[in-house]
Design a protein around this motif. Structure first.
Motif, mmCIF file in Angstrom:
data_model
loop_
_atom_site.group_PDB
_atom_site.id
_atom_site.type_symbol
_atom_site.label_atom_id
_atom_site.label_comp_id
_atom_site.label_asym_id
_atom_site.label_seq_id
_atom_site.Cartn_x
_atom_site.Cartn_y
_atom_site.Cartn_z
ATOM 1 N N TYR A 203 -4.181 154.419 104.120
ATOM 2 C CA TYR A 203 -2.798 154.848 104.366
ATOM 3 C C TYR A 203 -2.689 155.727 105.610
ATOM 4 O O TYR A 203 -1.665 155.739 106.284
ATOM 5 C CB TYR A 203 -2.258 155.677 103.190
ATOM 6 N N ASP A 210 2.961 161.039 105.748
ATOM 7 C CA ASP A 210 3.448 160.280 104.588
ATOM 8 C C ASP A 210 2.331 159.899 103.619
ATOM 9 O O ASP A 210 2.566 159.163 102.657
ATOM 10 C CB ASP A 210 4.148 158.988 105.064
ATOM 11 N N THR A 213 2.802 160.884 99.951
ATOM 12 C CA THR A 213 3.969 160.183 99.412
ATOM 13 C C THR A 213 3.588 158.771 98.996
ATOM 14 O O THR A 213 3.940 158.305 97.910
ATOM 15 C CB THR A 213 5.099 160.126 100.461
ATOM 16 N N ARG A 214 2.841 158.085 99.862
ATOM 17 C CA ARG A 214 2.393 156.730 99.553
ATOM 18 C C ARG A 214 1.434 156.728 98.356
ATOM 19 O O ARG A 214 1.521 155.873 97.470
ATOM 20 C CB ARG A 214 1.692 156.117 100.763
ATOM 21 N N ASN A 216 1.247 158.971 95.976
ATOM 22 C CA ASN A 216 2.003 159.321 94.775
ATOM 23 C C ASN A 216 2.778 158.110 94.244
ATOM 24 O O ASN A 216 2.866 157.904 93.027
ATOM 25 C CB ASN A 216 2.960 160.468 95.080
ATOM 26 N N GLU A 217 3.317 157.299 95.146
ATOM 27 C CA GLU A 217 4.032 156.093 94.730
ATOM 28 C C GLU A 217 3.082 155.121 94.021
ATOM 29 O O GLU A 217 3.459 154.486 93.029
ATOM 30 C CB GLU A 217 4.661 155.414 95.952
ATOM 31 N N THR A 218 1.858 155.017 94.526
ATOM 32 C CA THR A 218 0.868 154.141 93.903
ATOM 33 C C THR A 218 0.528 154.610 92.492
ATOM 34 O O THR A 218 0.480 153.826 91.539
ATOM 35 C CB THR A 218 -0.419 154.097 94.758
ATOM 36 N N ASN A 220 2.350 156.560 90.535
ATOM 37 C CA ASN A 220 3.521 156.407 89.672
ATOM 38 C C ASN A 220 3.705 154.965 89.214
ATOM 39 O O ASN A 220 4.113 154.713 88.070
ATOM 40 C CB ASN A 220 4.774 156.893 90.394
ATOM 41 N N LEU A 221 3.425 154.017 90.094
ATOM 42 C CA LEU A 221 3.550 152.610 89.727
ATOM 43 C C LEU A 221 2.591 152.267 88.590
ATOM 44 O O LEU A 221 2.953 151.571 87.633
ATOM 45 C CB LEU A 221 3.271 151.730 90.948
#
Length: 398
Positions: A203, A210, A213-214, A216-218, A220-221
């Motif tokens: 990333y 970012d 953020t990236r 954290n999105e992974t 959370n998914l």
């Protein structure tokens, strides 16, 4: 199909070959069915595009890469697509994001059985989904795991070096020479802290700002969608699982009191152990045990680590314990190709032979001085000695 071919050709043209993951040279690409597993963001798509560019630059008409999240497959059958590709002379098909296609494992099994002239490579970012399909494809597919970047790979990418992989045996026998050779070309600690914080997933190539953020999105998914959908984890417990992950990252290390944790989350003890198993399958944690795990009943882990140090800093940079960071790094790099167990005498017992104690530059061997094949993995030192190995050198194992 013409549109998909056009997209593929554009991707190949723009694929950068300046840095290629070491796994590329280890895969048996001639096998009829190859699966490449790995967490989101580890670089699976880039890996297969680089291989295509390297191996098929003179015969692109025989090969095709497609991502199964393309809208084309919402109205068109993958089996019909494969049939058309083979009739046009295609021999190598690379399928990305297979978990996005309904009933994908059965379809790939049918492709394997019905088109013996076709070589298929497929990838998936949903580790739980890939694990679900093992029974369908286990006898047919060669499975490879793409881990996050090693420290060696990070250096080769960022500093434009060309350091080779070192085996654990090479490091233990000759770490003095290897550390001296590397330090003569680069200062490891100029890069090591950055690697621990934001160097495991590629990333960072799209910007450090970012990065979390990236990441954290992974996470959370995985927690909010995959665990409830694929492992039937009660959505009500997801927030508590997130808090549990944060606690694991702060502890030094996390030694679980399963009964107490289960009570605080208000679930059965066995259910909590099952959740630990799911989190490990998702590459969010490692469970460490005193002995090799048997098949069958779930066992209480002796220690738990987050899967990599970047996750630790994502959860809480300010309160991250340096001792836990060191042990997490060591476990992550060693576990890629070695069995790592909990040790009563030290931090880790590896391959039923080697004992490792992890610490800072002043760490002494007193605790393990009478243990055969025992070593100190010391932070903040550039050069190794016979039984004292720079911790960063473990980052050259893959």
């Amino acid at each position: 199909m013409e549109k998909l071919i056009e997209i593929f050709r554009k991707k190949i043209t723009s694929t950068d070959m300046s840095f290629v993951r070491s796994l590329e040279s280890q895969i048996n690409w001639d096998a009829r069915l190859v699966c490449i597993r790995g967490s989101r963001g580890t670089g699976k798509t880039t890996l297969i595009l680089q291989h295509i560019k390297k191996a098929f630059s003179e015969s692109l008409d025989k090969v095709l890469y497609v991502s199964l999240d393309n809208l084309y497959f919402s109205d068109n059958s993958l089996l019909d697509f494969v049939d058309s590709f083979v009739k046009r002379g295609g021999t190598y098909l690379f399928l990305d994001e297979v978990h996005k296609y309904p009933d994908w494992s059965r379809v790939i099994k049918n492709i394997y059985d019905d088109y013996p002239e076709l070589h298929v490579v497929f990838t998936g970012s949903s580790l739980l989904e890939i694990l679900n399909a093992r029974s369908d494809l286990s006898r047919r597919a060669l499975v490879y795991n793409l881990q996050g970047l090693s420290f060696r790979e990070y250096l080769n990418l960022i500093a434009k070096t060309d350091f080779p992989i070192l085996s654990l045996e090479e490091i233990l026998k000759n770490n003095e020479n290897f550390s001296a050779q590397i330090v003569s070309k680069i200062k490891p600690f100029e890069y090591f802290d950055d690697y621990l914080k934001h160097g495991y997933y590629p990333y960072f190539l799209e910007g450090i700002d970012d990065y979390y953020t990236r990441l954290n999105e992974t996470v959370n998914l995985i927690l909010e969608i995959e665990l409830p959908f694929l492992r039937k984890v009660d959505v009500a417990y997801i927030v508590k699982i997130k808090k549990l992950l944060a606690v694991i990252g702060k502890s030094a290390p996390f030694i679980p009191n399963v009964t107490e944790l289960a009570s605080s989350i208000q679930i059965a003890r066995q259910t909590l152990l099952q959740y630990f198993e799911y989190l490990e399958e998702s590459k969010l944690i490692y469970q460490v045990f005193k002995q090799t795990r048997g098949l069958g009943a779930l066992e209480k882990p002796d220690k738990i680590f987050l899967e990599n140090t970047n996750l630790m800093f994502m959860f809480d940079d300010a309160q991250t314990d340096i001792g836990n960071v060191r042990e997490t790094f060591v476990f992550n790099q060693l576990s890629h190709n070695h069995e790592v167990l909990f040790s009563e005498q030290s931090d880790f017992f590896v391959d039923q032979k080697y004992t490792f104690e992890v610490g800072g530059k002043n760490k002494k061997r007193k605790q393990i001085k009478d243990v055969s094949d025992s070593y100190i993995l010391a932070d903040n030192i550039e050069y190794g000695t016979e039984r004292r190995i720079p911790i960063w050198l473990l980052g050259f194992l893959y």
